[in-house]
Design an enzyme around this catalytic site. Sequence first.
Site, mmCIF file in Angstrom:
data_model
loop_
_atom_site.group_PDB
_atom_site.id
_atom_site.type_symbol
_atom_site.label_atom_id
_atom_site.label_comp_id
_atom_site.label_asym_id
_atom_site.label_seq_id
_atom_site.Cartn_x
_atom_site.Cartn_y
_atom_site.Cartn_z
ATOM 1 N N TYR A 59 0.821 -1.219 0.000
ATOM 2 C CA TYR A 59 0.000 0.000 0.000
ATOM 3 C C TYR A 59 0.853 1.266 0.000
ATOM 4 C CZ TYR A 59 -4.135 -2.809 0.768
ATOM 5 O OH TYR A 59 -5.149 -3.708 0.622
ATOM 6 N N LYS A 81 3.526 -14.697 4.592
ATOM 7 C CA LYS A 81 3.769 -15.576 3.445
ATOM 8 C C LYS A 81 5.290 -15.631 3.263
ATOM 9 C CE LYS A 81 2.105 -17.973 -0.050
ATOM 10 N NZ LYS A 81 1.215 -19.134 0.037
ATOM 11 N N ASP A 100 -2.607 -18.102 3.539
ATOM 12 C CA ASP A 100 -3.638 -18.892 2.850
ATOM 13 C C ASP A 100 -4.245 -19.934 3.793
ATOM 14 O OD1 ASP A 100 -1.031 -19.784 2.703
ATOM 15 O OD2 ASP A 100 -1.153 -20.603 0.692
ATOM 16 N N ASP A 102 -6.025 -6.353 5.235
ATOM 17 C CA ASP A 102 -7.183 -5.847 4.504
ATOM 18 C C ASP A 102 -8.084 -7.007 4.090
ATOM 19 O OD1 ASP A 102 -8.891 -4.277 3.070
ATOM 20 O OD2 ASP A 102 -7.452 -3.631 1.557
#
Length: 338
Positions: free
Chosen positions: A124, A171, A204, A228
């Site tokens: 972002y 991740k 995930d 988000d």
Amino acid sequence: MAHRITLIPGDGIGPEVTAAVVHVLDRAGVDIEWEPEEAGAAVAQREGKPLPRRVLDSITRNRVALKGPIGTPVGSGFPSVNVEVRRSLDLYANLRPVLSLPGIESRYDGVDLIVVRENTEDLYSGLEHQVVPGVVESLKIITSKASKRIARFAFSCATRHRRRKVTAVHKANIMKLGDGLFLDSVRAVAGDFPAIEYDERIVDATCMHLVIDPGRFDVLLLPNLYGDIVSDLCAGLVGGLGLVPSANLGDDMAVFEAVHGTAPDIAGRQLANPTALLLSALLMLRYLDEDEQAARILAALEQVLASGEARTPDLGGDATTQEFADAISRQVETTAPR
Ligand code: NAI
């Protein structure tokens, strides 16, 4: 003395839900002097930019704002006002409590999660460029300073609210350097909070586990992008985006807003549920040490939801935004301030 608070109605359903929330707070007798400021699409058209300097000045002066959602054009067009407000005021912590509410049918009962999202960097940062036609580079910025700061916020929040566990979501199996730095930074801070259990999960798998058994999580700590996405998933666990609040917190300033966006599909038709923004306003009242007022309004909201007396269409009812706010206001007026 009245609290002076910047009020940004925003775009889409923003003006409808902010009007409803101001109405409830007003009828509850909360002493607030609102300072209305316009940001978003209409002001962009008129003045050429969606976030005039005076809006940031107003928030800086008052230290607190209640904000409706503001739309961001997809692809081209102006950058996100929401991201810009958070970044330029250094509101580094995005706190999103996700709680089951009485009378709301959803997949699970008793969900009680706190999502803590880093608010200033990651993908972002708005750093994108075309390398050559057909190839674009979007930069994901992770710093140890911002990661440690949000980690400290999450562990302090867990301690203050007597929570048992913080889970860092990442991740780092793929983004070994960026998410790896995030994890190293969180681990360094976790050591200062031995009373709070700490674990790490890949993003995930976290989504899958949240859908199957949200009870296995307590406080979730995420970099900006995963935060988000995962917080919208969490909203789905308790009945939808109309129900989940948030606070953007800096060291001495805060902007309170719902998790949801401008909902263009229902805007201007009095179909929006103002609960998410009302719950955000209750976070704001607690930030202002108005805990009793917040508790009183929450009790009224829960009473209306539990009785089913008035419900907006997202909850299966046919009440308008304002009718729902009126029902809460009537309920809150029956409870005298202590
Ligand atoms: P959205 O949150 O506006 O809507 C997603 C779905 O949830 C829609 O079907 C909508 O009708 C429903 N919904 C959302 N809030 C609701 C409410 N209070 N009551 C009943 N139903 C509700 O997400 P979307 O469509 O992806 O985004 C629309 C615009 O909002 C975009 O321009 C986006 O950039 C902006 N946005 C702004 C945010 C902010 O100001 N903080 C946050 C998220 C999106």
